[in-house]
Scaffold this motif. Structure first.
Motif, PDB file in Angstrom:
ATOM      1  N   PHE A 206       0.808  -1.211   0.000  1.00 54.98           N
ATOM      2  CA  PHE A 206       0.000   0.000   0.000  1.00 54.98           C
ATOM      3  C   PHE A 206       0.846   1.269   0.000  1.00 54.98           C
ATOM      4  O   PHE A 206       0.580   2.204  -0.758  1.00 54.98           O
ATOM      5  CB  PHE A 206      -0.932  -0.009   1.217  1.00 54.98           C
ATOM      6  CG  PHE A 206      -1.785   1.210   1.301  1.00 54.98           C
ATOM      7  CD1 PHE A 206      -2.920   1.321   0.518  1.00 54.98           C
ATOM      8  CD2 PHE A 206      -1.447   2.257   2.138  1.00 54.98           C
ATOM      9  CE1 PHE A 206      -3.710   2.457   0.570  1.00 54.98           C
ATOM     10  CE2 PHE A 206      -2.225   3.398   2.200  1.00 54.98           C
ATOM     11  CZ  PHE A 206      -3.354   3.498   1.415  1.00 54.98           C
ATOM     12  N   ASP A 207       1.886   1.334   0.831  1.00 56.54           N
ATOM     13  CA  ASP A 207       2.652   2.576   0.926  1.00 56.54           C
ATOM     14  C   ASP A 207       3.390   2.883  -0.373  1.00 56.54           C
ATOM     15  O   ASP A 207       3.644   4.044  -0.697  1.00 56.54           O
ATOM     16  CB  ASP A 207       3.612   2.551   2.128  1.00 56.54           C
ATOM     17  CG  ASP A 207       4.413   1.272   2.207  1.00 56.54           C
ATOM     18  OD1 ASP A 207       3.947   0.244   1.679  1.00 56.54           O
ATOM     19  OD2 ASP A 207       5.512   1.287   2.792  1.00 56.54           O
ATOM     20  N   ARG A 306      10.266 -13.523  11.129  1.00 51.60           N
ATOM     21  CA  ARG A 306       9.127 -12.636  11.387  1.00 51.60           C
ATOM     22  C   ARG A 306       9.249 -11.308  10.647  1.00 51.60           C
ATOM     23  O   ARG A 306       8.268 -10.760  10.163  1.00 51.60           O
ATOM     24  CB  ARG A 306       9.011 -12.362  12.895  1.00 51.60           C
ATOM     25  CG  ARG A 306       7.773 -11.549  13.261  1.00 51.60           C
ATOM     26  CD  ARG A 306       7.893 -10.873  14.628  1.00 51.60           C
ATOM     27  NE  ARG A 306       8.433 -11.756  15.630  1.00 51.60           N
ATOM     28  CZ  ARG A 306       7.750 -12.726  16.211  1.00 51.60           C
ATOM     29  NH1 ARG A 306       6.500 -12.921  15.885  1.00 51.60           N
ATOM     30  NH2 ARG A 306       8.322 -13.484  17.107  1.00 51.60           N
ATOM     31  N   HIS A 307      10.478 -10.771  10.568  1.00 50.35           N
ATOM     32  CA  HIS A 307      10.633  -9.441   9.980  1.00 50.35           C
ATOM     33  C   HIS A 307      10.904  -9.484   8.483  1.00 50.35           C
ATOM     34  O   HIS A 307      11.377  -8.512   7.906  1.00 50.35           O
ATOM     35  CB  HIS A 307      11.683  -8.642  10.754  1.00 50.35           C
ATOM     36  CG  HIS A 307      11.159  -8.280  12.106  1.00 50.35           C
ATOM     37  ND1 HIS A 307      10.181  -7.318  12.284  1.00 50.35           N
ATOM     38  CD2 HIS A 307      11.380  -8.818  13.332  1.00 50.35           C
ATOM     39  CE1 HIS A 307       9.854  -7.259  13.561  1.00 50.35           C
ATOM     40  NE2 HIS A 307      10.574  -8.164  14.225  1.00 50.35           N
ATOM     41  N   ASP A 308      10.575 -10.614   7.853  1.00 48.23           N
ATOM     42  CA  ASP A 308      10.716 -10.747   6.397  1.00 48.23           C
ATOM     43  C   ASP A 308       9.379 -11.218   5.817  1.00 48.23           C
ATOM     44  O   ASP A 308       9.237 -12.363   5.395  1.00 48.23           O
ATOM     45  CB  ASP A 308      11.837 -11.745   6.088  1.00 48.23           C
ATOM     46  CG  ASP A 308      12.139 -11.819   4.598  1.00 48.23           C
ATOM     47  OD1 ASP A 308      11.482 -11.097   3.808  1.00 48.23           O
ATOM     48  OD2 ASP A 308      13.025 -12.606   4.222  1.00 48.23           O
ATOM     49  N   PRO A 309       8.370 -10.306   5.783  1.00 50.43           N
ATOM     50  CA  PRO A 309       7.055 -10.742   5.302  1.00 50.43           C
ATOM     51  C   PRO A 309       7.075 -11.204   3.846  1.00 50.43           C
ATOM     52  O   PRO A 309       6.220 -12.006   3.450  1.00 50.43           O
ATOM     53  CB  PRO A 309       6.160  -9.509   5.484  1.00 50.43           C
ATOM     54  CG  PRO A 309       7.060  -8.366   5.755  1.00 50.43           C
ATOM     55  CD  PRO A 309       8.342  -8.914   6.288  1.00 50.43           C
ATOM     56  N   ALA A 337       5.562  -9.801  10.532  1.00 47.52           N
ATOM     57  CA  ALA A 337       5.386  -8.354  10.676  1.00 47.52           C
ATOM     58  C   ALA A 337       4.464  -7.860   9.564  1.00 47.52           C
ATOM     59  O   ALA A 337       4.379  -8.461   8.501  1.00 47.52           O
ATOM     60  CB  ALA A 337       6.750  -7.664  10.599  1.00 47.52           C
ATOM     61  N   ARG A 338       3.758  -6.752   9.821  1.00 49.62           N
ATOM     62  CA  ARG A 338       2.714  -6.326   8.889  1.00 49.62           C
ATOM     63  C   ARG A 338       3.192  -5.340   7.845  1.00 49.62           C
ATOM     64  O   ARG A 338       2.401  -4.896   7.011  1.00 49.62           O
ATOM     65  CB  ARG A 338       1.538  -5.728   9.669  1.00 49.62           C
ATOM     66  CG  ARG A 338       0.823  -6.803  10.492  1.00 49.62           C
ATOM     67  CD  ARG A 338      -0.282  -6.189  11.335  1.00 49.62           C
ATOM     68  NE  ARG A 338      -0.792  -7.167  12.278  1.00 49.62           N
ATOM     69  CZ  ARG A 338      -1.976  -7.793  12.168  1.00 49.62           C
ATOM     70  NH1 ARG A 338      -2.773  -7.525  11.152  1.00 49.62           N
ATOM     71  NH2 ARG A 338      -2.346  -8.667  13.052  1.00 49.62           N
ATOM     72  N   HIS A 339       4.445  -4.961   7.875  1.00 50.14           N
ATOM     73  CA  HIS A 339       4.912  -3.988   6.872  1.00 50.14           C
ATOM     74  C   HIS A 339       5.080  -4.673   5.511  1.00 50.14           C
ATOM     75  O   HIS A 339       5.133  -5.906   5.426  1.00 50.14           O
ATOM     76  CB  HIS A 339       6.215  -3.328   7.337  1.00 50.14           C
ATOM     77  CG  HIS A 339       7.369  -4.279   7.508  1.00 50.14           C
ATOM     78  ND1 HIS A 339       8.127  -4.751   6.454  1.00 50.14           N
ATOM     79  CD2 HIS A 339       7.879  -4.872   8.627  1.00 50.14           C
ATOM     80  CE1 HIS A 339       9.049  -5.574   6.920  1.00 50.14           C
ATOM     81  NE2 HIS A 339       8.919  -5.672   8.231  1.00 50.14           N
ATOM     82  N   GLY A 340       5.179  -3.866   4.458  1.00 51.71           N
ATOM     83  CA  GLY A 340       5.409  -4.405   3.113  1.00 51.71           C
ATOM     84  C   GLY A 340       4.365  -5.441   2.728  1.00 51.71           C
ATOM     85  O   GLY A 340       3.159  -5.201   2.831  1.00 51.71           O
TER      86      GLY A 340
END
Ligand code: TXA
Ligand code: MG
Length: 360
Positions: A206-207, A306-309, A337-340
């Motif tokens: 989205f970003d 976790r930090h590699d969606p 994690a929910r980013h990207g």
């Protein structure tokens, strides 16, 4: 529908065999069903202007006719034969993200058969980036309607083996180019409304979209956990494994504690449990479930760090299918994690769980 013999041909991802592509293109033009890889998931393709061929897609998938298809073209020039009144925002998104994992919903031209769009006045269009998809579209010379190549409501296929599991005997040709790159479907942006609205989270985060169209909005259907069917194809039960799946969300420590107590409770009741989680959670959980895992009562599937969606996106659908193959009775899960690409992964997890996302 009448069964057929499904031929499967392997090709090199970067340099697909020209004879295979030419044969596949000929089959598409003749009204046959051809499964091909895209950078997101495998697609089940038919000549988009051949309503009879498109009807076969719905029959092969067991898909309701109310769920519209995405039409694939080789470049933005292909828009002219499908869409009208294309707004500036859509041109800007196409210029930035095509070829790539973005689908634009636009006002449809009357020539596009109603069966493709489920009778809607709009059409979804995408320009894929995968070299095999591109070679096929060039050779076919026609727009190709293609949903994901799975049976309706099953996890989308990221390998040819997934496709064959669902559709062997129901499609004419499968082009196998190995695992897809992204693993979740394209982001769908509806450009028939102003400002444009994201209808499905997917391969373009989205970003990144908002860099091009700052006023882009997210539809409630993408975020609302409790919404059933509000837009075409946005059924809550989707990507669903056979086993009942529940997702937990919260701090890592709380989620791991809940996964451990749940796993113990299910094993105690004689169930076989699948645990789908980032590897960080699985490592923390390992001592708690080691004995049950050794007895085959707990089967784990890792979503990567976790930090590699993006890693979770690549393996998610395969992991759901693997747990089905293991015939687990129930699946408990946590997400990355929910980013990207995390937003797209959580959307699929929520649908696979039919909305059972439990804060702990
Ligand atoms: O990555 C992808 O998009 C893959 C590959 C094969 O390109 N395709 C894919 O198609 O995911 P499918 O059929 O599984 O999802 C298509 C979804 C529909 O369920 C619906 O939500 C949306 O696209 N869609 C299609 N036409 C639409 C329209 N006119 N208006 C709103 N949504 C539409
Ligand atoms: Mg699909």
């Amino acid at each position: 529908m009448a069964p057929c013999v499904t031929i499967c041909r392997s090709v090199d991802r970067a340099h697909p065999d020209r004879a295979v592509i030419a044969d596949a293109a000929r089959r598409l033009r003749a009204g046959e069903l051809v499964v091909f890889p895209t950078e997101t998931v495998y697609g089940l393709g038919a000549h988009a202007f051949d309503a009879v061929a498109v009807a076969r897609i719905f029959a092969a998938k067991g898909r309701p006719s109310t769920d519209p298809l995405i039409v694939h073209v080789v470049d933005a020039d292909g828009l002219g034969q499908l869409a009208r009144d294309v707004p500036a925002a859509a041109h800007a998104l196409a210029a930035r993200f095509w070829p790539g994992p973005l689908t634009l919903v636009l006002h449809k031209r009357p020539e596009v058969p109603g069966i493709v769009t489920a009778g809607l006045d709009s059409v979804a269009v995408r320009v894929p980036a995968h070299p095999v998809a591109r070679a096929l579209l060039v050779a076919a010379g026609v727009p190709v309607a293609a949903p994901s190549a799975n049976r309706f409501s099953r996890p989308s296929p990221t390998t040819a083996a997934h496709v064959l599991k669902d559709l062997d005997g129901l499609v004419d040709l499968v082009i196998d180019a190995g695992p897809t790159d992204i693993g979740v479907e394209s982001t769908i942006v509806d450009c028939t409304v102003r400002p444009p609205v994201v209808r499905r989270a997917g391969g373009v985060p989205f970003d990144v979209l908002a860099e091009v169209v700052p006023d882009v909005r997210v539809a409630d259907t993408v975020t609302d956990v409790h919404e059933a069917q509000v837009a075409p194809g946005q059924l809550l039960r989707h990507y669903a494994p056979d086993a009942r799946l529940t997702v937990y969300t919260g701090t890592p420590a709380a989620v791991v504690a809940r996964l451990a107590s749940d796993a113990r409770a299910h094993v105690g009741r004689g169930s076989r449990v699948g645990v789908l989680a980032p590897e960080d959670d699985l490592m923390a959980l390992a001592p708690e479930v080691a004995a049950a895992a050794a007895r085959g009562r707990v089967v784990v599937a890792s979503l990567g760090p976790r930090h590699d969606p993006a890693a979770a996106a690549r393996v998610l659908f395969g992991a759901l299918r693997m747990l089905d193959g293991e015939r687990v009775d129930v699946i408990i899960a946590s997400g990355p994690a929910r980013h990207g690409l995390g937003a797209a992964v959580w959307d699929r997890l929520r649908r696979a769980a039919e909305g059972r996302v439990i804060p702990v």
